[in-house]
Design a protein around this motif. Structure first.
Motif, short mmCIF file in Angstrom:
data_model
loop_
_atom_site.label_atom_id
_atom_site.label_comp_id
_atom_site.label_asym_id
_atom_site.label_seq_id
_atom_site.Cartn_x
_atom_site.Cartn_y
_atom_site.Cartn_z
N ALA A 127 52.75 -15.96 41.69
CA ALA A 127 54.07 -15.49 41.22
C ALA A 127 54.18 -14.00 41.44
N GLY A 128 55.40 -13.49 41.29
CA GLY A 128 55.63 -12.05 41.44
C GLY A 128 55.50 -11.59 42.88
N ASN A 129 55.25 -10.31 43.04
CA ASN A 129 55.24 -9.74 44.39
C ASN A 129 54.15 -10.29 45.29
N TRP A 144 75.20 -6.37 40.32
CA TRP A 144 74.18 -7.25 39.74
C TRP A 144 73.08 -6.49 39.01
N TRP A 145 72.95 -5.18 39.27
CA TRP A 145 71.81 -4.46 38.68
C TRP A 145 72.13 -4.00 37.28
N ILE A 146 71.45 -4.58 36.31
CA ILE A 146 71.57 -4.08 34.94
C ILE A 146 70.65 -2.87 34.81
N ILE A 172 43.48 -13.40 30.79
CA ILE A 172 44.08 -12.52 31.80
C ILE A 172 43.03 -11.54 32.28
N MET A 173 42.92 -11.41 33.60
CA MET A 173 42.04 -10.38 34.17
C MET A 173 42.92 -9.33 34.82
N ASP A 174 42.71 -8.06 34.50
CA ASP A 174 43.46 -7.01 35.20
C ASP A 174 42.53 -5.87 35.55
N LYS A 175 42.77 -5.27 36.70
CA LYS A 175 41.87 -4.18 37.12
C LYS A 175 42.12 -2.90 36.32
N ALA A 176 43.23 -2.85 35.57
CA ALA A 176 43.47 -1.71 34.68
C ALA A 176 43.63 -2.25 33.26
N ALA A 229 47.44 0.54 43.13
CA ALA A 229 46.35 -0.35 42.68
C ALA A 229 46.57 -1.77 43.19
N ASN A 230 47.78 -2.04 43.68
CA ASN A 230 48.09 -3.38 44.20
C ASN A 230 47.86 -3.37 45.71
N THR A 231 46.72 -3.90 46.11
CA THR A 231 46.28 -3.73 47.50
C THR A 231 46.08 -5.07 48.22
N CYS A 237 52.24 6.89 46.77
CA CYS A 237 53.05 5.88 47.46
C CYS A 237 54.13 5.30 46.55
N TRP A 238 55.08 4.68 47.22
CA TRP A 238 56.27 4.14 46.56
C TRP A 238 55.87 3.11 45.49
N MET A 239 55.17 2.07 45.91
CA MET A 239 54.75 1.01 44.99
C MET A 239 53.35 1.32 44.48
N SER A 241 60.85 -7.90 43.26
CA SER A 241 61.56 -7.17 42.21
C SER A 241 61.25 -7.73 40.82
N LEU A 242 61.72 -6.97 39.84
CA LEU A 242 61.45 -7.33 38.45
C LEU A 242 62.07 -8.67 38.08
N HIS A 243 63.28 -8.93 38.57
CA HIS A 243 63.94 -10.17 38.14
C HIS A 243 63.18 -11.40 38.60
N ASP A 260 63.81 0.55 35.62
CA ASP A 260 65.19 0.78 35.17
C ASP A 260 66.27 -0.20 35.64
N HIS A 261 65.95 -1.15 36.51
CA HIS A 261 66.99 -2.07 36.97
C HIS A 261 66.51 -3.52 36.88
N PHE A 262 67.40 -4.41 36.51
CA PHE A 262 67.08 -5.84 36.51
C PHE A 262 68.26 -6.56 37.15
C1 LIG Z 1 57.94 2.91 40.15
C2 LIG Z 1 58.55 1.55 40.39
C3 LIG Z 1 59.81 1.26 39.90
C4 LIG Z 1 60.37 0.02 40.12
N1 LIG Z 1 61.62 -0.21 39.66
C5 LIG Z 1 62.16 -1.44 39.79
C6 LIG Z 1 63.43 -1.72 39.20
O1 LIG Z 1 64.04 -0.85 38.57
N2 LIG Z 1 63.93 -2.97 39.35
C7 LIG Z 1 63.25 -3.95 40.02
O2 LIG Z 1 63.74 -5.06 40.13
N3 LIG Z 1 62.03 -3.71 40.55
C8 LIG Z 1 61.49 -2.48 40.44
N4 LIG Z 1 60.23 -2.25 40.97
C9 LIG Z 1 59.47 -3.39 41.52
C10 LIG Z 1 58.87 -4.21 40.36
O3 LIG Z 1 58.20 -3.35 39.48
C11 LIG Z 1 57.91 -5.26 40.89
O4 LIG Z 1 58.61 -6.10 41.76
C12 LIG Z 1 57.27 -6.09 39.78
O5 LIG Z 1 56.57 -5.29 38.88
C13 LIG Z 1 56.33 -7.12 40.39
O6 LIG Z 1 55.60 -7.75 39.38
P1 LIG Z 1 54.12 -8.26 39.67
O7 LIG Z 1 53.67 -8.92 38.42
O8 LIG Z 1 54.10 -9.00 40.93
O9 LIG Z 1 53.29 -6.92 39.93
P2 LIG Z 1 52.76 -5.83 38.83
O10 LIG Z 1 53.74 -5.72 37.73
O11 LIG Z 1 52.44 -4.62 39.56
O12 LIG Z 1 51.42 -6.49 38.31
C14 LIG Z 1 50.30 -6.65 39.14
C15 LIG Z 1 49.05 -6.47 38.28
O13 LIG Z 1 47.91 -6.94 38.99
C16 LIG Z 1 46.83 -6.10 38.73
N5 LIG Z 1 45.86 -6.31 39.82
C17 LIG Z 1 46.02 -6.00 41.13
N6 LIG Z 1 44.94 -6.41 41.83
C18 LIG Z 1 44.10 -6.99 40.93
C19 LIG Z 1 42.83 -7.61 41.04
N7 LIG Z 1 42.18 -7.72 42.21
N8 LIG Z 1 42.24 -8.08 39.93
C20 LIG Z 1 42.87 -7.98 38.72
N9 LIG Z 1 44.07 -7.40 38.57
C21 LIG Z 1 44.68 -6.93 39.66
C22 LIG Z 1 47.43 -4.73 38.63
O14 LIG Z 1 46.62 -3.84 37.92
C23 LIG Z 1 48.76 -5.04 37.92
O15 LIG Z 1 48.65 -4.93 36.53
C24 LIG Z 1 59.66 -0.98 40.81
C25 LIG Z 1 58.40 -0.69 41.32
C26 LIG Z 1 57.84 0.56 41.14
C27 LIG Z 1 56.51 0.86 41.71
#
Ligand SMILES: Cc1cc2nc3c(=O)[nH]c(=O)nc-3n(C[C@H](O)[C@H](O)[C@H](O)COP(=O)(O)OP(=O)(O)OC[C@H]3O[C@@H](n4cnc5c(N)ncnc54)[C@H](O)[C@@H]3O)c2cc1C
Ligand code: SF4
Ligand code: SF4
Lengths: 558, 74
Positions: free
Chosen positions: A378-380, A128-130, A35-39, A215-217, A210-212, A387-389, A52-54
């Protein structure tokens, strides 16, 4: 610059909800994982500080609590952007495993009496939100992944995917403290970098407020695009409502627990904008606030004073699970929700999918695979997930399908192609050159101004053309950006990637000659939604000259 | 600007440095304590504070968050 080389079956870029769940599933299937992560993965990404919600249907009896209801809602609310066959495979089929995964890592979605606390919002047909306390979800997931034997490269930001003979064979990046160049050779690569933020001006002038997660750019989207992958749903703008000044997650808690938006005259106005009122979709809530302010009926507040003490206590607690510093904000502002109204504003914009059940980004199929062999998302950062789910479930799905792929003879584990590596090295470290003089902040600021002006909640052919031309001008300054530290080198790569995503966003938005999902894509020149012509996705990929090109992909919902 | 470190409490363990998702926090080579090297890149996520074993971190919001005047949205 020092160089490290590693080899693995599966490389995961981004250790967040999607990436870490993929890692656990791939390990369960016996594959080697890097796994590579920037943090540092114990506290990185969107829910570093908590969550807090799923969203889940739980088959408890009522018709809203079923797979069919979820798919029906998704089809209606994300019509033209969601692909139900994919959603079914990556979410519905993985939901049970996902709920068990929370238990396995020690962050259960259940309360101590084994029940779920469920709330309803955003137009969904049932609660639906746990609600759960996810303050420690990230460290727990991070620890689970290390314990499972994954190799973690913390603070290594991925810069590009490596391709040989049209197939993915790894990725390269650098350490944001030491600058060390990392090359990881892999049979399959997952992009899970969490979406694109910091693209629009922040009303406070503080870009990282910002809201989200800032570091995710859009790194993953830009990297995938350069490697030939298709992006989809990237034309959509996403905004939320925030306490004015503090761009924090928490709207779902405020709305889900019964908070009511009121205007400057104390009127609860949301019914004017949506028949569901406060239970309407997020973009309608944003539309309501924008509308009231435009009509000079501001300022707008959220009123929680009518909630009973127990509900208020739950609300304040859950707000702090979602954004750990919410209580500090209330305290430093002197706000008590049982006594005071909370002023609300619209957040900065971001590139994102239309709602909580549909995403934007790299186009995936039901295996989380992209059109580039060996590349998964996968993911966002994937076009169907939000979202988390969906981040959790798509991660689980991707971990399994990649494990199968990597064991298969299709994944040849080709060596890295040295000329590509040399090019990446040159590109990454270029900004360290002393002859350059511009700060990445200035570049980011101008990029944000361009997007905010031309790609906001009101769009037109003329405005978007101007934004495009401004990006052309900005592009000429790209090689002026100077990084003095490796930290700044990471920020420099981020603003470059944001520029790439901005280009794809404008390209898709100009092509879509209709309006869809309220302010997500609202064109003055084509104000109607036109299902006959535009029911489907716009895919954007790179043509042979390096420019984005579009293709319309119809979706059938019958 | 967030975060604010209490130099009297901080033991210099470095935990907060490793928990910041935005790489804001560094250790001061002279005195061995943590400090916010890039305070304007803080996301106010609270991770550092949650993980500090001696509660030496407070979050103090910047002025522009506290007094958000002047911008008319669209
Ligand atoms: C404060 C907050 C609260 C939230 N609450 C909810 C909630 O209650 N319920 C819900 O459903 N959703 C919620 N969300 C949204 C949810 O957190 C996201 O949809 C979910 O985390 C997406 O997962 P992901 O793995 O795509 O992104 P992330 O979990 O953000 O993971 C992305 C990872 O990629 C890394 N990364 C980015 N760019 C690079 C790169 N170039 N090289 C290496 N690593 C990199 C980052 O450091 C990070 O660790 C919330 C979001 C925020 C910001
Ligand atoms: S975690 Fe706390 S004690 Fe450790 S370095 Fe940071 S502020 Fe100091
Ligand atoms: S609050 Fe979050 S972003 Fe700010 S310094 Fe602490 S860990 Fe980093």
């Amino acid at each position: 610059m020092a160089e490290e080389r590693l080899q693995t079956d599966i490389l995961i870029i981004g250790g967040g909800a999607a990436g870490l769940n993929a890692a656990l599933s791939a390990r369960e299937a016996g594959r080697e994982v890097v796994i590579m992560d920037k943090a540092v993965i114990e506290r990185s990404g969107h829910f570093a500080g908590g969550i807090d919600h799923f969203a889940a249907y739980l088959n408890t009896g009522p018709s809203w609590d079923t797979r069919e209801a979820y798919l029906d809602f998704t089809a209606r609310s994300a019509r033209g952007a969601t692909n139900l066959e994919v959603v079914e495979k990556i979410y519905c089929d993985q939901l049970n495993t996902a709920i068990k995964r929370f238990d396995a890592v020690g962050c259960s979605l259940r309360r101590s009496d084994n029940t779920f606390f469920r709330t309803q919002s955003y137009g969904q047909p049932g609660p639906w939100w746990i609600n759960f306390n996810g303050k420690r979800l990230k460290p727990l997931l991070g620890q689970a992944v290390r314990k499972a034997g994954c190799r973690v490269l913390d603070r290594v930001v991925t810069a590009d995917i490596l391709i040989n003979e049209g197939q993915v064979c790894g990725a390269a990046g650098f350490h944001i403290r030491s600058g060390t160049f990392y090359v990881v050779q892999a049979k399959a690569v997952l992009i899970a970098t969490g979406g694109t933020n910091r693209l629009y001006q922040n009303p406070t002038g503080l870009s990282f407020n910002c809201w989200m997660c800032p570091a995710n750019t859009g790194d993953g989207e830009a990297i995938a695009y350069r490697a030939g992958a298709r992006l989809a749903n990237v034309e959509y703008l996403r905004m939320t409502l925030i306490p004015r000044g503090f761009s924090a997650a928490g709207l779902n808690a405020l709305v889900g627990m019964g908070g009511i938006l009121v205007n400057g005259t104390g009127e609860a106005f949301m019914k004017r904008y949506d028949p569901l009122g406060m239970k309407g979709p997020r973009y309608k809530l944003v539309e309501g606030v924008l509308g009231e302010i435009k009509a000079h009926r501001g300022p707008v507040f959220i009123d929680c004073r009518h909630l009973d003490p127990e509900a208020l206590t739950h609300l304040v607690a859950t707000l702090s699970y979602d954004k750990d510093t919410f209580p500090d904000f209330f305290e430093q502002k002197g706000i008590d929700l049982s006594r005071d109204l909370l002023e609300i504003a619209t957040s900065e914009g971001m590139q994102g999918g239309p709602n909580e059940v549909c995403g934007s980004g790299i186009k995936i199929d039901a295996d989380c695979a992209t059109n580039v062999p060996g590349l998964f998302a996968a993911g966002n950062s994937a076009d169907q997930c939000r979202s988390l789910h969906m981040a959790t479930t798509s991660g689980i799905r991707a971990g399994c399908t990649m494990a199968t792929y990597a064991a298969n003879t299709d994944a040849r584990g080709l060596p890295v192609y040295q000329p590509q590596l040399d090019g990446i090295r040159q590109r990454i470290y270029g900004p360290l050159n002393e002859s350059r003089s511009m700060d990445w902040r200035e570049f980011e600021d101008v990029l944000q101004r361009i997007l905010t002006e031309g790609m906001g909640p009101v769009r037109s052919a003329w405005g978007m053309k101007q934004a495009w031309q401004n990006l052309d001008l900005l592009e000429k300054w790209k090689n002026e950006v100077r990084a003095r530290t490796y930290h700044d080198l990471c920020r420099t790569q981020e603003v470059y990637n944001m520029l790439t995503v901005a280009r794809c966003m404008i390209t898709a938005a100009r092509y879509r000659k209709e309006s869809r999902f309220g302010q997500c894509h609202s064109r003055l020149d084509y104000p109607q939604t036109d299902d006959e012509r535009w029911l489907g996705q716009i895919a954007v990929d790179r043509d042979t000259t390096g420019n984005p090109r579009t293709q319309f992909l119809p979706i059938n919902y019958d | 600007m967030p975060p604010v470190f209490d130099a009297n409490l901080c033991t210099g363990c470095g935990t907060c440095e490793d928990t910041c998702p935005l790489d804001v926090i560094y250790m001061d080579e002279q005195n061995g304590r943590s400090f916010a090297k890039y305070p304007e890149e803080c996301w106010h996520c609270g991770s550092c504070r949650q993980e500090c074993p001696v509660e030496a971190i407070q979050i103090r919001f910047p002025l522009r968050v506290m007094v958000p005047a002047g911008v008319v949205p669209y």
